[in-house]
Motif scaffolding. Structure first.
Motif, PDB file in Angstrom:
ATOM      1  N   ALA A  25      46.687  25.951  43.072  1.00  0.00           N
ATOM      2  CA  ALA A  25      45.240  25.722  43.070  1.00  0.00           C
ATOM      3  C   ALA A  25      44.531  26.798  42.258  1.00  0.00           C
ATOM      4  O   ALA A  25      43.606  26.500  41.487  1.00  0.00           O
ATOM      5  N   MET A  26      44.966  28.045  42.405  1.00  0.00           N
ATOM      6  CA  MET A  26      44.357  29.147  41.656  1.00  0.00           C
ATOM      7  C   MET A  26      44.589  28.968  40.166  1.00  0.00           C
ATOM      8  O   MET A  26      43.688  29.204  39.354  1.00  0.00           O
ATOM      9  N   GLU A  30      41.714  28.354  37.350  1.00  0.00           N
ATOM     10  CA  GLU A  30      41.610  29.251  36.195  1.00  0.00           C
ATOM     11  C   GLU A  30      41.590  28.448  34.896  1.00  0.00           C
ATOM     12  O   GLU A  30      40.821  28.760  33.978  1.00  0.00           O
ATOM     13  N   ARG A  31      42.418  27.392  34.821  1.00  0.00           N
ATOM     14  CA  ARG A  31      42.437  26.557  33.619  1.00  0.00           C
ATOM     15  C   ARG A  31      41.111  25.832  33.424  1.00  0.00           C
ATOM     16  O   ARG A  31      40.625  25.692  32.301  1.00  0.00           O
ATOM     17  N   ARG A  32      40.523  25.365  34.520  1.00  0.00           N
ATOM     18  CA  ARG A  32      39.270  24.602  34.440  1.00  0.00           C
ATOM     19  C   ARG A  32      38.043  25.504  34.331  1.00  0.00           C
ATOM     20  O   ARG A  32      36.958  25.029  33.976  1.00  0.00           O
ATOM     21  N   GLY A  33      38.199  26.776  34.682  1.00  0.00           N
ATOM     22  CA  GLY A  33      37.070  27.682  34.624  1.00  0.00           C
ATOM     23  C   GLY A  33      36.090  27.526  35.775  1.00  0.00           C
ATOM     24  O   GLY A  33      34.982  28.072  35.736  1.00  0.00           O
TER      25      GLY A  33
END
Length: 205
Positions: A25-26, A30-33
């Motif tokens: 989930a983290m 992080e990828r989606r911002g």
């Protein structure tokens, strides 16, 4: 099994936290911002729904973690799952699996088939949205995905949960920040009294 398949596949085995799920989930966030996934287990969701506000703060997450540990120590998995099914929302003013089955399918939870149970499980992340949009393609695809994840001989929802107690009027059962042993015992006792008076049924012991 629909709910476990959809919400927390490792529920039976973990100690309240799915560390691999939290890590994923983290990474996704992080990828989606932005926060798009939480990685919360059934136990964590129960802690939040019973005792905490929906506020997304670090303080609430710390409190949620502490309460989750307490719930895992004090209650067996079977009871945790039963309580979870009793208090989660399945639409505007619809709380608990029994109320959800009646609202969406016109039957008791004990008579739900596996595909119906999968659809209810698919609704959990955004129940009010899917209640307004029952023809959602995402809901249909998510339902199919959950159903496909069943074992070859899936139990019906009734065999898995034996009904649940709706939470009348959407009232919060217990809602304050300082939670102790007495609060957990009280929350469990309230639902047991409701069950004993025929508001719902309990899992077979």
């Amino acid at each position: 099994r629909a709910m476990i398949a959809a919400e927390d596949a490792k529920f039976v085995d973990h100690d309240g936290f799915d560390w691999d799920g939290i890590r994923k989930a983290m990474e996704k966030n992080e990828r989606r911002g932005r926060v798009v996934a939480g990685g919360s287990t059934i136990s964590q969701q129960l802690a939040k729904n019973l005792f905490l506000s929906p506020a997304k703060t670090y303080t609430r997450k710390v409190q949620e973690a502490a309460i989750t540990l307490m719930l895992e120590v004090l209650l067996p998995k079977q009871r945790l799952f039963e309580l979870y099914l009793n208090v989660i929302e399945w639409g505007s003013g619809v709380f608990g699996a029994e109320a959800a089955a009646q609202r969406h399918f016109g039957v008791s939870a004990a008579r739900l088939g596996p595909e119906q149970a999968a659809r209810l499980a698919a609704m959990v992340p955004s129940p009010r949205v899917f209640e307004r949009n029952p023809g959602s393609s995402y809901l249909a695809n998510r339902t199919a995905s959950i159903f496909a994840g069943y074992p070859d001989d899936p139990l019906t929802m009734g065999e898995a949960i034996r009904g649940a107690v709706p939470r009348p009027g959407g009232a919060v059962l217990v809602s304050h920040l300082g939670v102790g042993l007495a609060d957990v015992v009280f929350a469990d006792a309230v639902l047991r009294v409701a069950e004993s008076r025929g508001i719902g049924t309990i899992l077979p012991r």
